[in-house]
Design a protein around this motif. Structure first.
Motif, PDB file in Angstrom:
ATOM      1  N   HIS A 187     -11.957  -6.347   6.359  1.00 10.86           N
ATOM      2  CA  HIS A 187     -12.561  -7.227   5.337  1.00 10.86           C
ATOM      3  C   HIS A 187     -11.466  -7.804   4.444  1.00 10.86           C
ATOM      4  N   ARG A 188     -10.316  -7.115   4.351  1.00  8.75           N
ATOM      5  CA  ARG A 188      -9.220  -7.616   3.519  1.00  8.75           C
ATOM      6  C   ARG A 188      -8.301  -8.551   4.317  1.00  8.75           C
ATOM      7  N   TRP A 189      -7.811  -8.065   5.488  1.00  5.53           N
ATOM      8  CA  TRP A 189      -6.860  -8.920   6.192  1.00  5.53           C
ATOM      9  C   TRP A 189      -7.479 -10.177   6.794  1.00  5.53           C
ATOM     10  N   ALA A 200      -1.849 -12.144   4.643  1.00  6.35           N
ATOM     11  CA  ALA A 200      -0.504 -11.631   4.348  1.00  6.35           C
ATOM     12  C   ALA A 200      -0.542 -10.134   4.035  1.00  6.35           C
ATOM     13  N   ALA A 201      -1.720  -9.608   3.731  1.00  5.64           N
ATOM     14  CA  ALA A 201      -1.819  -8.234   3.224  1.00  5.64           C
ATOM     15  C   ALA A 201      -1.235  -7.152   4.153  1.00  5.64           C
ATOM     16  N   PRO A 202      -1.566  -7.150   5.451  1.00  2.00           N
ATOM     17  CA  PRO A 202      -1.111  -6.018   6.278  1.00  2.00           C
ATOM     18  C   PRO A 202       0.408  -5.814   6.244  1.00  2.00           C
ATOM     19  N   ARG A 203       1.157  -6.892   6.384  1.00  2.00           N
ATOM     20  CA  ARG A 203       2.621  -6.735   6.386  1.00  2.00           C
ATOM     21  C   ARG A 203       3.125  -6.407   4.987  1.00  2.00           C
ATOM     22  N   PHE A 204       2.497  -6.991   3.980  1.00  4.67           N
ATOM     23  CA  PHE A 204       2.882  -6.730   2.590  1.00  4.67           C
ATOM     24  C   PHE A 204       2.663  -5.244   2.250  1.00  4.67           C
ATOM     25  N   GLU A 205       1.564  -4.702   2.741  1.00  4.43           N
ATOM     26  CA  GLU A 205       1.212  -3.312   2.416  1.00  4.43           C
ATOM     27  C   GLU A 205       2.123  -2.291   3.090  1.00  4.43           C
ATOM     28  N   GLU A 221      -1.141 -15.843   4.839  1.00  2.29           N
ATOM     29  CA  GLU A 221      -1.059 -16.339   3.460  1.00  2.29           C
ATOM     30  C   GLU A 221      -1.713 -15.337   2.517  1.00  2.29           C
ATOM     31  N   PHE A 222      -1.164 -15.256   1.322  1.00  2.00           N
ATOM     32  CA  PHE A 222      -1.760 -14.399   0.300  1.00  2.00           C
ATOM     33  C   PHE A 222      -3.000 -15.100  -0.244  1.00  2.00           C
ATOM     34  N   ALA A 223      -4.067 -14.375  -0.326  1.00  2.00           N
ATOM     35  CA  ALA A 223      -5.306 -14.951  -0.862  1.00  2.00           C
ATOM     36  C   ALA A 223      -6.019 -13.896  -1.703  1.00  2.00           C
ATOM     37  N   PRO A 224      -5.749 -13.871  -3.013  1.00  2.00           N
ATOM     38  CA  PRO A 224      -6.369 -12.841  -3.861  1.00  2.00           C
ATOM     39  C   PRO A 224      -7.883 -12.997  -3.948  1.00  2.00           C
ATOM     40  N   GLY A 225      -8.544 -11.905  -4.226  1.00  2.00           N
ATOM     41  CA  GLY A 225     -10.007 -11.919  -4.373  1.00  2.00           C
ATOM     42  C   GLY A 225     -10.509 -10.501  -4.571  1.00  2.00           C
ATOM     43  N   ASP A 226     -11.826 -10.321  -4.414  1.00  2.00           N
ATOM     44  CA  ASP A 226     -12.416  -8.986  -4.578  1.00  2.00           C
ATOM     45  C   ASP A 226     -11.790  -7.964  -3.632  1.00  2.00           C
ATOM     46  N   HIS A 227     -11.344  -8.465  -2.481  1.00  2.00           N
ATOM     47  CA  HIS A 227     -10.791  -7.561  -1.467  1.00  2.00           C
ATOM     48  C   HIS A 227      -9.462  -6.933  -1.887  1.00  2.00           C
ATOM     49  N   CYS A 228      -8.883  -7.369  -3.029  1.00  2.00           N
ATOM     50  CA  CYS A 228      -7.619  -6.766  -3.508  1.00  2.00           C
ATOM     51  C   CYS A 228      -7.836  -5.319  -3.949  1.00  2.00           C
ATOM     52  N   ARG A 229      -9.080  -5.001  -4.247  1.00  2.00           N
ATOM     53  CA  ARG A 229      -9.417  -3.721  -4.875  1.00  2.00           C
ATOM     54  C   ARG A 229      -8.746  -2.492  -4.256  1.00  2.00           C
ATOM     55  N   PHE A 230      -8.740  -2.409  -2.922  1.00  2.00           N
ATOM     56  CA  PHE A 230      -8.137  -1.224  -2.304  1.00  2.00           C
ATOM     57  C   PHE A 230      -6.831  -1.554  -1.575  1.00  2.00           C
ATOM     58  N   CYS A 231      -6.258  -2.702  -1.864  1.00  2.00           N
ATOM     59  CA  CYS A 231      -4.991  -3.075  -1.225  1.00  2.00           C
ATOM     60  C   CYS A 231      -3.883  -2.185  -1.801  1.00  2.00           C
ATOM     61  N   LYS A 232      -3.002  -1.702  -0.928  1.00  2.16           N
ATOM     62  CA  LYS A 232      -1.954  -0.804  -1.415  1.00  2.16           C
ATOM     63  C   LYS A 232      -0.962  -1.518  -2.338  1.00  2.16           C
ATOM     64  N   GLY A 233      -0.917  -2.841  -2.248  1.00  2.35           N
ATOM     65  CA  GLY A 233       0.021  -3.590  -3.080  1.00  2.35           C
ATOM     66  C   GLY A 233      -0.626  -4.216  -4.306  1.00  2.35           C
ATOM     67  N   ARG A 234      -1.848  -3.796  -4.619  1.00  2.00           N
ATOM     68  CA  ARG A 234      -2.618  -4.495  -5.661  1.00  2.00           C
ATOM     69  C   ARG A 234      -1.951  -4.521  -7.034  1.00  2.00           C
ATOM     70  N   ALA A 235      -1.133  -3.502  -7.354  1.00  2.33           N
ATOM     71  CA  ALA A 235      -0.549  -3.465  -8.702  1.00  2.33           C
ATOM     72  C   ALA A 235       0.680  -4.353  -8.828  1.00  2.33           C
ATOM     73  N   VAL A 236       1.329  -4.663  -7.722  1.00  3.06           N
ATOM     74  CA  VAL A 236       2.587  -5.394  -7.824  1.00  3.06           C
ATOM     75  C   VAL A 236       2.565  -6.730  -7.071  1.00  3.06           C
ATOM     76  N   CYS A 237       1.381  -7.142  -6.651  1.00  3.35           N
ATOM     77  CA  CYS A 237       1.285  -8.360  -5.852  1.00  3.35           C
ATOM     78  C   CYS A 237       1.419  -9.606  -6.753  1.00  3.35           C
ATOM     79  N   ALA A 238       2.468 -10.382  -6.498  1.00  7.72           N
ATOM     80  CA  ALA A 238       2.717 -11.557  -7.335  1.00  7.72           C
ATOM     81  C   ALA A 238       1.611 -12.599  -7.164  1.00  7.72           C
ATOM     82  N   ALA A 239       1.058 -12.686  -5.950  1.00 10.89           N
ATOM     83  CA  ALA A 239      -0.010 -13.671  -5.727  1.00 10.89           C
ATOM     84  C   ALA A 239      -1.228 -13.328  -6.576  1.00 10.89           C
ATOM     85  N   ARG A 240      -1.515 -12.029  -6.668  1.00  7.84           N
ATOM     86  CA  ARG A 240      -2.655 -11.613  -7.490  1.00  7.84           C
ATOM     87  C   ARG A 240      -2.326 -11.889  -8.960  1.00  7.84           C
ATOM     88  N   ALA A 241      -1.095 -11.585  -9.357  1.00  7.37           N
ATOM     89  CA  ALA A 241      -0.700 -11.813 -10.750  1.00  7.37           C
ATOM     90  C   ALA A 241      -0.767 -13.295 -11.091  1.00  7.37           C
TER      91      ALA A 241
HETATM   92  S1  SF4 Z   1      -3.256  -7.640  -3.680  1.00  6.22           S
HETATM   93 FE1  SF4 Z   1      -2.061  -9.355  -2.797  1.00  6.22          FE
HETATM   94  S2  SF4 Z   1      -1.645  -8.735  -0.700  1.00  6.22           S
HETATM   95 FE2  SF4 Z   1      -3.268  -7.393  -1.440  1.00  6.22          FE
HETATM   96  S3  SF4 Z   1      -5.154  -8.407  -0.776  1.00  6.22           S
HETATM   97 FE3  SF4 Z   1      -4.727  -9.106  -2.849  1.00  6.22          FE
HETATM   98  S4  SF4 Z   1      -3.557 -11.008  -2.600  1.00  6.22           S
HETATM   99 FE4  SF4 Z   1      -3.526  -9.941  -0.640  1.00  6.22          FE
END
Ligand code: SF4
Length: 397
Positions: free
Chosen positions: A14-16, A21-26, A219-239
């Motif tokens: 549901h996230r990737w 971009a999430a799987p490789r980022f994580e 591509e990075f695409a922030p949204g509700d699915h960021c919730r359990f992403c391992k990179g959620r605290a440091v993701c520049a796209a989310r920021a």
């Molecule tokens: S935190 Fe960043 S890498 Fe993770 S799902 Fe959200 S946008 Fe993608």
């Protein structure tokens, strides 16, 4: 069961599928196990064992030995017995709807790499009979309700199951039923049923998305699915979503622009508050994720400029409670004053005796007072708060 070692895991689909971009980022962040996850794994082991006993003729001696071992786990609690029993009951009822006994297997590893590079996972239960492939996923969590409709994890498992059983069942499978059994969060299992063709077409449709995510071209695409992403605290796209301060400016009146009434010009309108509440909700979540990250980072020896770790609030406790109580009684205070006889809470009792028995034994005494008024977005599914309902506090649940 978890399938987290696959780069594109089914449970994270549901996230990737949204943020490719999430799987490789994580990959740069470690897996953080939790007691909740370990408890879920143990509950799954109960389910697996009971499916084997019920449907796969596991002998009583092996069953009892394994059960004893599971119960010795420090994370074991009686609720697991009840929820796994409910799971078996659900599967049994389902099996009885077939004209002849279906084949039932627990913990089946499936390979869906035809659709998702290196994709594999483990189905909790696969039942096949007549023209139907049925897969059930047991979810022990109760915090997030999992829907079955268009659930990519279930569909990927189903694709893997179709492939696995193709040599035996060939084209006889025409329908695919996918069930989420989440006894601690949903009164009824969530079900999606689609045709084999629909499932295969869906599989084809996600191939390019999975390919992109796997190749690291996503591509990075922030949204509700960021919730359990391992990179959620440091993701520049989310920021970046939140650092667009200009966006916030757009919904705040400019005090200098107030034409005649300076005070009114400096007051947020209801519309501006609505806008800020909406935009701020995700920002609060993001801020908490960053706090958690920074705390761990500093404790691990790292540094976050301008921040340090201090001792939080703590409450006094007895170093030896028995000795302290004896001392108080020895000093002449009556035991009746010292001890308080207290029943377990409703939730503790329900957990101890299980939902069904709890309802039978003391369900008649359960009431549900109205909750405190809570602000929620319009899209929230709960009914509107009614001040009048407060007058009926004590109405049966
Ligand atoms: S935190 Fe960043 S890498 Fe993770 S799902 Fe959200 S946008 Fe993608």
């Amino acid at each position: 069961m978890p399938d987290k070692h696959a780069t594109l895991s089914a449970s994270a689909a549901h996230r990737w599928m949204k943020c490719t971009a999430a799987p490789r980022f994580e990959e740069q962040f470690p897996d953080e196990g939790s007691d909740y996850a370990a408890e879920g794994t143990l509950a799954h082991e109960f389910c697996e064992l009971k499916v084997q006993k019920k449907f796969q003729q596991l002998n009583a001696r092996t069953y009892n030995a394994r059960l004893k071992k599971l119960k010795a786990d420090p994370l074991y609690n009686e609720e697991m017995e009840k929820t796994s029993d409910a799971y078996i009951e659900h599967l049994t009822e389902k099996a009885m709807t077939y004209n002849s006994a279906p084949s039932v297997t627990a913990e089946v590893r499936v390979d869906f790499s035809e659709y998702v590079p290196e994709g594999f996972g483990t189905c909790d239960c696969i039942m096949i009979g007549g023209d139907t492939l049925d897969i059930t996923d047991y979810k022990h969590g109760k915090g997030v309700v999992v829907a079955a409709a268009e659930n990519p994890q279930m569909r990927l498992y189903a694709l893997g199951a179709l492939k696995r059983y193709a040599p035996v069942y060939g084209d006889t499978i025409k329908r695919v039923r996918m069930t989420i059994f989440q006894p601690r969060a949903q009164a009824e299992p969530a079900v999606e049923e689609i045709t084999r063709e629909e499932l295969l077409a869906w599989g084809e449709s996600i191939k390019p998305i999975a390919q992109k995510a796997f190749m690291g071209l996503g591509e990075f695409a922030p949204g509700d699915h960021c919730r359990f992403c391992k990179g959620r605290a440091v993701c520049a796209a989310r920021a970046a979503v939140f650092s667009a301060v200009e966006e916030f400016k757009g919904c705040v009146p400019n005090p200098k622009a107030a034409p005649t009434d300076a005070a009114a010009g400096n007051t947020l309108t209801d519309a501006a508050i609505a806008e800020l509440l909406t935009r701020g909700a995700d920002l609060v979540k993001f801020y908490e994720d960053m706090q958690e990250y920074a705390l761990k980072h500093i404790l691990a020896g790292g540094a976050i400029p301008g921040f340090k770790v201090v001792e939080g609030r703590s409450v006094r406790v007895f170093s030896d409670a028995d000795a302290a109580i004896s001392a108080v009684i020895g000093a002449g205070y009556d035991e009746a004053v010292v001890y308080e006889r207290k029943a377990k809470s409703l939730a503790e009792l329900e957990k101890m005796i299980g939902k069904a028995d709890f309802e039978k034994v003391c369900g008649a005494y359960v009431i549900k007072p109205p909750g405190k008024p809570t602000l929620a977005p319009e899209s929230d599914k709960r009914a509107l708060y009614s001040p009048a309902a407060a007058d009926f506090a004590g109405v049966k649940k």
